[in-house]
Design an enzyme around this catalytic site. Structure first.
Site, mmCIF file in Angstrom:
data_model
loop_
_atom_site.group_PDB
_atom_site.id
_atom_site.type_symbol
_atom_site.label_atom_id
_atom_site.label_comp_id
_atom_site.label_asym_id
_atom_site.label_seq_id
_atom_site.Cartn_x
_atom_site.Cartn_y
_atom_site.Cartn_z
ATOM 1 N N HIS A 504 -1.592 1.375 6.978
ATOM 2 C CA HIS A 504 -2.633 2.324 7.384
ATOM 3 C C HIS A 504 -2.756 3.464 6.364
ATOM 4 O O HIS A 504 -3.841 3.752 5.853
ATOM 5 C CB HIS A 504 -2.274 2.873 8.764
ATOM 6 C CG HIS A 504 -3.217 3.908 9.288
ATOM 7 N ND1 HIS A 504 -4.114 3.654 10.295
ATOM 8 C CD2 HIS A 504 -3.420 5.209 8.948
ATOM 9 C CE1 HIS A 504 -4.821 4.746 10.542
ATOM 10 N NE2 HIS A 504 -4.408 5.709 9.736
ATOM 11 N N GLU A 505 -1.628 4.078 6.080
ATOM 12 C CA GLU A 505 -1.666 5.231 5.170
ATOM 13 C C GLU A 505 -2.045 4.805 3.757
ATOM 14 O O GLU A 505 -2.715 5.547 3.042
ATOM 15 C CB GLU A 505 -0.328 5.974 5.179
ATOM 16 C CG GLU A 505 0.042 6.580 6.532
ATOM 17 C CD GLU A 505 -1.042 7.475 7.129
ATOM 18 O OE1 GLU A 505 -1.822 8.072 6.374
ATOM 19 O OE2 GLU A 505 -1.119 7.548 8.368
ATOM 20 N N HIS A 508 -5.730 4.925 3.525
ATOM 21 C CA HIS A 508 -6.251 6.268 3.193
ATOM 22 C C HIS A 508 -6.056 6.559 1.705
ATOM 23 O O HIS A 508 -6.926 7.122 1.045
ATOM 24 C CB HIS A 508 -5.498 7.340 3.987
ATOM 25 C CG HIS A 508 -5.887 7.455 5.429
ATOM 26 N ND1 HIS A 508 -7.188 7.558 5.856
ATOM 27 C CD2 HIS A 508 -5.113 7.513 6.555
ATOM 28 C CE1 HIS A 508 -7.213 7.676 7.189
ATOM 29 N NE2 HIS A 508 -5.966 7.643 7.625
ATOM 30 N N HIS A 511 -8.553 4.918 -0.403
ATOM 31 C CA HIS A 511 -9.826 5.621 -0.248
ATOM 32 C C HIS A 511 -9.894 6.794 -1.233
ATOM 33 O O HIS A 511 -10.949 7.104 -1.786
ATOM 34 C CB HIS A 511 -9.939 6.112 1.199
ATOM 35 C CG HIS A 511 -11.322 6.407 1.678
ATOM 36 N ND1 HIS A 511 -11.561 7.014 2.888
ATOM 37 C CD2 HIS A 511 -12.542 6.200 1.134
ATOM 38 C CE1 HIS A 511 -12.868 7.153 3.049
ATOM 39 N NE2 HIS A 511 -13.474 6.673 2.003
HETATM 40 ZN ZN ZN Z 1 -5.226 7.715 9.598
#
Ligand code: ZN
Length: 731
Positions: A504-505, A508, A511
Site C-alpha cells: 500500500h505505502e 503512494h 505516485h
Molecule cells: Zn494510504
C-alpha cells in the site's frame, strides 16, 4: 495514508484546509546568534548524493531559525509578487508563487516527517510553537487581497492567454485554493477565518501529542508464564520492547497496533485480553490531562463555523465540494450500500464464534476482546490456515524485493540500495530508483520498524516533490511503518497485514516517484484525498498473486517457496472476517461524517461521548465491534487531513477493485498496455485532470461498485475466487 499534505501545505497548494489569521501573531525572532553556515537548511545545494536531505547534520536547534527565516523570505517573495506594477500573467504571478518559499519547503518537509516518525520532547515543543505560526503564515498569504486580485486575473484570462493545459489547470487550482481559504470574504470574515485556523492548528497538535503520550505511557509487563498461545515472533518483540523499557526478562505488550492486535488474536488469557483491549479503545478517553474529548468538541464547532462563513451548511459540504465524491450524500450512499451486507455478515461471524465458544464449553457471551481470538480459531478450522504458519513465509527483506519486483513489472522501475545517503535514524534504509533506460528517477526511503516516538500506523511523505518548470527536480519520498523489530540475529518477518501495508505505502511512494508534471503544486500525491488512496490500494492486489508468492514467499528456515495448497487456502481465506473489518471501518466513517455534517448552531457545545454513542446506535452498530478508531484517538480526522473524509478509503477501493479488474480481464496482471495507461493517467498524472476524468482515461469507463463487493465477499457468487483484499493496516 499520505502525509504529503503537511509538507505540500507549505506551498500554496493545499492552503484550503488550514487557513489562519493575520501577520500579527508571527514574531520574527530569528536568532542572530545562529551562524548561517552552521545551519544546513540555509545552504542552497546540499553536498549529499542526489542533494538529499542532510539528516546527519540536521540538529533540533536548526529548525526554529530555519522556520523563521523561511517564513520571512517566503512572505517577502509573496509581497513582491503582490506589489508588481506589471499586469498579472501566469509567469509573474502563478509561476512566481510556485517558485517562492523554497527554504520553508525544505525545513517543513524535514520537520513534519520527524514529528511523526522520530519525535521527542524537544521536537514536540517546536511543533507546538510552530503549528499556529505556520497557520498564521499561510493565512497571511492566502488572505492577501492584492495577491488574490492577481491570481483571479490570471484565472479569468486562462483560456485566452495562450497557456498550455497544465498551466490552465494550475491557475484553476490556485484560484480555487485561494477562494476556499477565504480570499474572497470580507475583511471581518477573513479575520475570523484566521483566528479559527490558528486555533485549530494548536488543537490538532495537542490532539496528536495527547494521543502519542497516552499510547506510549501504557504498558502491560508480563512473565513468560502469562504468554500462553503467543507465537514466538511476537514473544521475541515483546521481550525486546521490555528490555528497551528497562525490564529485561519481562515481556511488554503496548498499545501500538502491531503489539496489541496480535496479542488480542493469540493470547489464551481472556483476563489479559480484556485489560489490553479496554486500554486500547480508551486511548485519549481517560478523563485525565491527555483526554481528547474537549479538543474534539472545540474542533468540531470551529469547523462548522468556518463552513458557515464560507457559505456552506456544514464542514462536510465544504470539504467534499473539492473531492471526487463532491457531496456528503454521495459518500454516504456508498457507505450505506456496503454497510448493510457488511453488518449482516458480521452478525453471521458472531454466531459462528459463539458456537465455537459453546463447543469448547465456554458459558460466556462473546465480547470485543474475544473477537480476534475466536476469529483466528474459526479461520484455522475453516481454512486450515494460521497467521503464524503463513508468517514464516513473509520475510521483510523478501517482501521488499517483492514490492520492487511488482513496481518493475508494471512500470519498469529498478531499486538499488544506497548506503551513502544520510538518514534520521540508523534503521532507515534508502534506495535509488531508476527507469528502464537506467535514468535516475528519485530516492525511496524506508523506515519500517516500530519504536517509541513514532506515531502509530503507516504513511508516505515526500522530502522533495517532482517538478521541471525551472529545471528537472527528482522526487525523494519515504514510507514509514510500525513493524515490530526482530530481536538481534533473527530474520525479520511480517504479518500478511503488514506485508499488505508495505505494498500500500509503496503505491503512494510510486505516485510520488513516477510524477511527471511541470509544476510542483500538481505533482504526485497532490490530488483529491478520495482519489489519493487509489494508487496505494491498487498495489495491495499484487501481494497474494501466484507470480509474487512463488518467487518471494520463501520459508524463513528452509528457504522453500510457499506450497501451492497453502497459497490457495490463504487466498480463499481473504474474504474471511470481512464483516468485522468492514463494520469497524465504516463505524468510524459514519461517526466522522456525523460530526462534520452538523450545522454551526448544532455543533456548539456537543458532548463528544454521547454524540459518538448516538451516532453508532443510529446505524445499528454492535458493541462487539467498536469503531476502528474511536473519536478520542481518531487522528486521521482530528490531527490529520481526513475530516469528513475517512470514507475516502472505501471510495478509493471502488476504484482499485474496478481498476485491478482491467488487468484481470486481459488475463495478465502485468498487462503492458493497461499498465502504460495506469502509469500515464494515474501514477504520473498528479493533479493534471479532475480525478474522474483521469480514471476514465485509464479505464475507458466509470468504475462500478460490484468488484469491491465481490472482493469483500458480499456478493452471492463471490465464493469462487475473490481478489485478495486483506485488512488495511494503516486505515
Ligand atoms: Zn494510504
Amino acid at each position: 495514508m499520505t502525509k504529503t499534505s503537511l509538507a505540500v501545505a507549505l506551498s500554496l497548494a493545499l492552503l484550503a484546509i488550514a487557513p489562519s489569521p493575520t501577520l500579527a501573531s508571527a514574531p520574527a525572532n530569528t536568532s542572530s546568534a545562529e551562524a548561517p553556515q552552521a545551519n544546513p537548511f540555509f545552504e542552497q545545494n546540499w553536498a549529499t548524493p542526489f542533494a538529499a536531505m542532510p539528516f546527519d547534520r540536521i540538529r533540533n536547534e536548526h529548525f526554529v531559525p530555519a522556520f523563521n527565516r523561511g517564513m520571512t523570505e517566503h512572505l517577502a517573495e509573496v509581497e513582491n509578487i503582490a506589489a508588481l506594477k506589471e499586469a498579472p500573467n501566469f509567469e509573474n504571478t502563478i509561476a512566481a508563487l510556485e517558485r517562492a518559499g523554497r527554504l520553508l519547503d525544505r525545513v517543513g518537509s524535514a520537520f513534519f516527517n520527524i514529528t511523526s516518525a522520530n519525535s521527542s520532547d524537544a521536537i514536540r515543543a517546536i511543533q507546538s510553537e510552530m503549528a499556529p505560526r505556520m497557520a498564521a503564515h499561510q493565512n497571511a498569504i492566502a488572505l492577501n487581497p492584492a495577491l488574490f486580485a492577481r491570481v483571479k486575473a490570471v484565472y479569468e484570462s486562462r483560456e485566452s492567454a495562450g497557456l498550455n493545459a497544465e498551466q490552465q489547470r494550475v491557475a484553476e487550482r490556485y484560484h480555487l485554493q485561494f477562494t476556499r481559504a477565504g480570499a474572497a470574504l470580507t475583511a471581518e470574515q477573513r479575520l475570523r477565518m484566521g483566528q479559527i485556523g490558528e486555533r485549530m492548528a494548536t488543537l490538532s497538535t495537542q490532539f496528536q501529542q495527547n494521543l502519542m503520550k497516552d499510547t506510549d505511557s501504557w504498558v502491560m509487563l508480563l512473565d513468560d508464564s502469562d504468554l500462553v498461545g503467543i507465537p514466538a515472533p511476537l514473544k521475541a518483540s515483546a521481550s525486546a520492547e521490555a528490555k528497551a523499557r528497562g525490564h529485561e526478562g519481562k515481556f511488554a505488550i503496548t498499545l501500538q497496533r502491531p503489539s496489541v492486535e496480535p496479542f488480542l488474536t493469540f493470547s489464551q488469557r481472556r483476563d489479559l485480553r480484556e485489560q489490553a483491549w479496554t486500554a486500547w479503545i480508551a486511548r485519549g478517553d481517560n478523563n485525565d490531562s491527555e483526554d481528547n474529548k474537549p479538543i474534539i468538541a472545540e474542533i468540531v464547532a470551529l469547523r462548522a463555523e468556518r463552513a458557515e462563513i464560507m457559505g456552506y451548511d456544514s464542514h462536510a459540504e465544504f470539504t467534499l465540494d473539492d473531492t471526487m465524491a463532491q457531496t456528503p450524500e454521495a459518500a454516504l450512499a456508498l457507505m450505506q450500500r456496503v454497510w448493510v451486507p457488511a453488518l449482516a455478515r458480521a452478525k453471521e461471524e458472531r454466531v459462528d464464534m459463539q458456537a465455537l465458544i459453546a463447543t469448547e464449553g465456554g458459558d460466556y457471551a462473546l465480547q470485543g476482546w474475544d473477537w480476534r481470538f475466536y476469529a483466528e480459531k474459526v479461520r484455522k478450522q475453516r481454512f486450515d490456515i494460521s497467521q503464524e504458519e503463513v508468517r514464516a513465509y513473509f520475510q521483510l527483506d523478501q517482501m521488499l524485493k517483492a514490492q520492487f519486483y511488482v513496481a518493475g513489472r508494471l512500470f519498469g522501475l529498478t531499486f538499488a540500495e544506497r548506503n551513502d545517503v544520510p538518514v534520521y535514524h540508523p534503521s532507515v534504509r534508502v534506495w535509488e530508483v531508476k527507469d528502464t533506460a537506467g535514468k535516475h528517477v528519485g530516492l525511496f526511503y524506508g523506515d519500517y520498524f516500530a519504536r517509541q516516538g513514532k506515531s502509530g500506523g503507516a504513511w508516505m511523505s515526500a522530502y522533495r516533490s517532482q517538478e521541471r518548470f525551472d529545471g528537472e527536480v527528482t522526487p525523494q519520498v519515504v514510507n514509514v511503518m510500525n513493524i515490530p523489530a526482530a530481536p538481534e540475529g533473527q530474520i525479520a518477518t511480517v504479518s500478511v497485514d503488514d506485508a499488505t501495508t508495505m505494498f500500500h505505502e509503496l503505491g503512494h511512494a510510486l505516485h510520488g516517484l513516477l510524477s511527471n508534471v511541470s509544476y510542483p503544486s500538481v505533482a504526485g500525491t497532490s490530488v483529491s484525498r478520495d482519489f489519493v488512496e487509489f494508487p496505494a490500494q491498487f498495489m495491495e492486489h499484487y501481494l497474494l498473486q501466484p507470480e509474487v508468492l512463488n518467487r518471494f514467499a520463501t520459508h524463513t528456515t528452509t528457504g522453500a517457496s510457499m506450497p501451492l495448497g497453502l497459497q490457495q487456502r490463504l487466498i480463499r481465506a481473504q474474504a474471511f472476517n470481512q464483516g468485522f473489518a468492514t463494520v469497524e471501518f465504516l463505524a468510524s466513517g459514519f461517526v466522522d461524517m456525523d460530526f462534520h455534517t452538523l450545522t454551526a448552531d448544532d455543533a456548539k457545545g456537543i458532548d463528544v461521548a454521547s454524540f459518538e454513542k448516538q451516532a453508532l446506535e443510529k446505524i445499528g452498530a454492535i458493541p462487539e465491534i467498536p469503531m476502528r478508531h474511536r473519536s478520542p484517538h481518531f487522528a486521521h480526522v482530528f490531527a490529520g487531513g481526513y475530516s469528513a473524509g475517512y470514507y475516502s478509503y472505501l471510495w478509493s477501493e471502488v476504484l482499485d477493485s474496478d481498476g485491478f479488474d482491467a488487468f484481470k480481464e486481459t488475463g495478465d496482471i502485468f498487462n503492458p498496455e493497461v499498465a502504460a495507461r495506469l502509469k500515464k493517467y494515474v501514477y504520473a498524472g498528479g493533479n493534471l485532470q479532475a480525478p474522474m476524468q483521469a480514471y476514465v482515461a485509464f479505464r475507458g469507463k466509470e468504475p462500478g461498485v460490484e468488484p469491491l463487493l465481490r472482493n469483500r465477499g458480499f456478493l452471492a457468487d463471490s465464493d469462487a475466487s475473490p481478489d485478495p483484499v486483506p485488512a488495511d493496516e494503516e486505515t
